[in-house]
Design an enzyme around this catalytic site. Structure first.
Site, PDB file in Angstrom:
ATOM      1  N   ASP A 173      -4.985   7.610   5.789  1.00 17.44           N
ATOM      2  CA  ASP A 173      -4.673   6.201   6.028  1.00 17.44           C
ATOM      3  C   ASP A 173      -4.806   5.895   7.526  1.00 17.44           C
ATOM      4  OD1 ASP A 173      -3.973   3.726   5.015  1.00 17.44           O
ATOM      5  OD2 ASP A 173      -1.806   4.078   5.155  1.00 17.44           O
ATOM      6  N   HIS A 256     -10.198  -0.236   3.635  1.00 14.65           N
ATOM      7  CA  HIS A 256      -9.122  -0.592   2.708  1.00 14.65           C
ATOM      8  C   HIS A 256      -9.620  -1.426   1.529  1.00 14.65           C
ATOM      9  CE1 HIS A 256      -6.089   1.208   5.280  1.00 14.65           C
ATOM     10  NE2 HIS A 256      -5.218   1.015   4.300  1.00 14.65           N
ATOM     11  N   HIS A 259     -10.997   1.031  -0.786  1.00 13.43           N
ATOM     12  CA  HIS A 259      -9.843   1.644  -1.463  1.00 13.43           C
ATOM     13  C   HIS A 259      -9.383   0.772  -2.633  1.00 13.43           C
ATOM     14  CE1 HIS A 259      -5.528   1.289  -2.233  1.00 13.43           C
ATOM     15  NE2 HIS A 259      -5.548   2.597  -2.259  1.00 13.43           N
ATOM     16  N   HIS A 273      -3.101   6.862  -1.897  1.00  9.35           N
ATOM     17  CA  HIS A 273      -3.672   5.754  -1.123  1.00  9.35           C
ATOM     18  C   HIS A 273      -4.555   6.262   0.026  1.00  9.35           C
ATOM     19  CE1 HIS A 273      -3.708   1.901   1.052  1.00  9.35           C
ATOM     20  NE2 HIS A 273      -3.394   2.591   2.128  1.00  9.35           N
TER      21      HIS A 273
HETATM   22 ZN   LIG Z   1      -3.317   1.857   4.140  1.00  8.73          ZN
END
Ligand SMILES: [Zn+2]
Length: 373
Positions: A173, A256, A259, A273
């Site tokens: 992340d 993101h 993602h 995540h």
């Molecule tokens: Zn994140």
């Protein structure tokens, strides 16, 4: 556009920090009763410490056990528990989903919120937003709140005893933070608070990336010994604070959004995540046609800590054209942060970028096999 920088009102980190939770809350002028939204392992590991520290601070507390997913239903149940307890402060203790739920409950009831992450798996603890999922585990929405948490308290003794996988996912992340921030700054895109980025936020995002490269591997070794050391403290701060301030006050981009697209593929549901973000970042670098040297630096880091670099690594080996199309459609939905990229991004470009990322990941791994140790 005005520049906006936001952060939690207070960030406290170190060994045995939980023992100071009650006094830290008091120091902010907050009062009980407190409702603690907690995951199972947080309850098991922290109940005794909570009893002590809240007694010391003269605050009542009750525990609401988190059911496992941050959904609209779970938020409603938590809010009811808070009303029943007449709570005046909401505390989240656990992983990212627990904290997301605690923030949502606090926002619904207009109460202050304290986040106590028990793993360093994402940059969510410092932020003023939650990621809400459907009951089926698919990404549903970002909920954005008026204020950042009143307190983020990070107990590194606890985190040093957590499994290695969430720590590495947190690095994934954090790995994307600087690259997404840079896109937003260069393109004059809005950050997560609707303002322009500050030099401060970009500087923190860059420090985030540099610290990962410097301390990532050493932090994993500290985790193996279950003892926080300096590298571990710096890395936990990176995953939690630097990445959090960097993304929220600079903004997100393709990593993101990809993602979010990946969450539509059931094969990826078992992945965290940050693991999916790490792959999303590789695809972002491809989308931006970044130089090989940079792609290799990122691949080398990911390999050294065990972050995913291929489709197979995130549970979608040999994905069909349809599957990639669905992921790319979701990643490029209107309003997605992928549109902060400097080029108009179509689903076709995203499919191509993901394929290129997978190919780069596979050939890097292949080349490592042939490099004498
Ligand atoms: Zn994140």
């Amino acid at each position: 556009m005005l520049k906006v920088f936001c952060a939690p009102a207070r960030y406290t980190q170190g060994p045995h920090a939980t023992a100071q939770l009650g006094p830290e809350i008091r120091n902010l002028g907050l009062d009980g009763p407190a409702l603690i939204v907690a995951g199972r392992s947080a309850v098991r590991l922290l109940s005794d410490t909570w009893a002590k520290t809240f007694a010391e601070a003269g605050m009542r507390h009750e525990v609401f056990r988190f059911a496992g997913e941050c959904t609209a239903g779970e938020i409603r149940r938590g809010a009811q528990a808070a009303r029943d307890a007449k709570a005046r402060v909401i505390i989240g203790a656990g992983g990212g989903k627990v904290l997301d739920t605690a923030r949502a409950i606090a926002s619904d009831l207009a109460l202050p919120v304290v986040n106590c992450p028990t793993i360093a798996s994402s940059d969510a603890p410092c932020s003023a937003l939650s990621v809400i999922y459907t009951e089926a585990g698919e990404w549903a929405e970002y909920r954005i709140y008026r204020r950042n948490p009143d307190l983020v308290l990070v107990d590194t003794t606890l985190i040093a005893k957590s499994p290695v996988r969430p720590l590495v996912a947190g690095m994934g992340d954090a790995l994307a933070t600087f690259f997404e921030a840079k896109v937003c700054v260069d393109g004059g895109a809005k950050n997560m608070r609707g303002g322009a980025s500050t030099r401060s936020a970009l500087c923190l995002a860059e420090l985030c990336y540099k610290t990962l490269l410097a301390d990532g591997v050493a932090a994993i070794e500290a985790l193996g010994r279950k003892e926080p050391n300096d590298a571990f403290e710096r890395l936990v701060e990176t995953n939690t604070l630097l990445s959090g301030l960097g993304f929220e006050s600079s903004g997100l981009a393709a990593a993101h959004a990809i993602h979010n697209g990946l969450t539509t593929a059931p094969g990826t549901h078992g992945f965290m995540h940050g693991e999916k973000v790490a792959f999303g970042l590789l695809a972002q670098l491809m989308l931006e046609s970044q130089p090989n040297s940079l792609v290799e630096e990122v691949l080398a880091f990911s390999s050294s800590v065990g972050l995913p670099t291929t489709f197979a690594d995130i549970g979608i080996a040999d994905p069909s054209r349809e599957l990639l199309g669905t992921i790319a459609e979701r990643a490029t939905a209107p309003g997605e942060t992928i549109h902060n990229e400097p080029i108009p991004v179509t689903p076709e470009l995203v499919v191509e970028a993901m394929r290129a990322a997978d190919a780069a990941g596979r050939s890097f791994r292949e080349s490592m096999k042939h490099t004498p140790a």
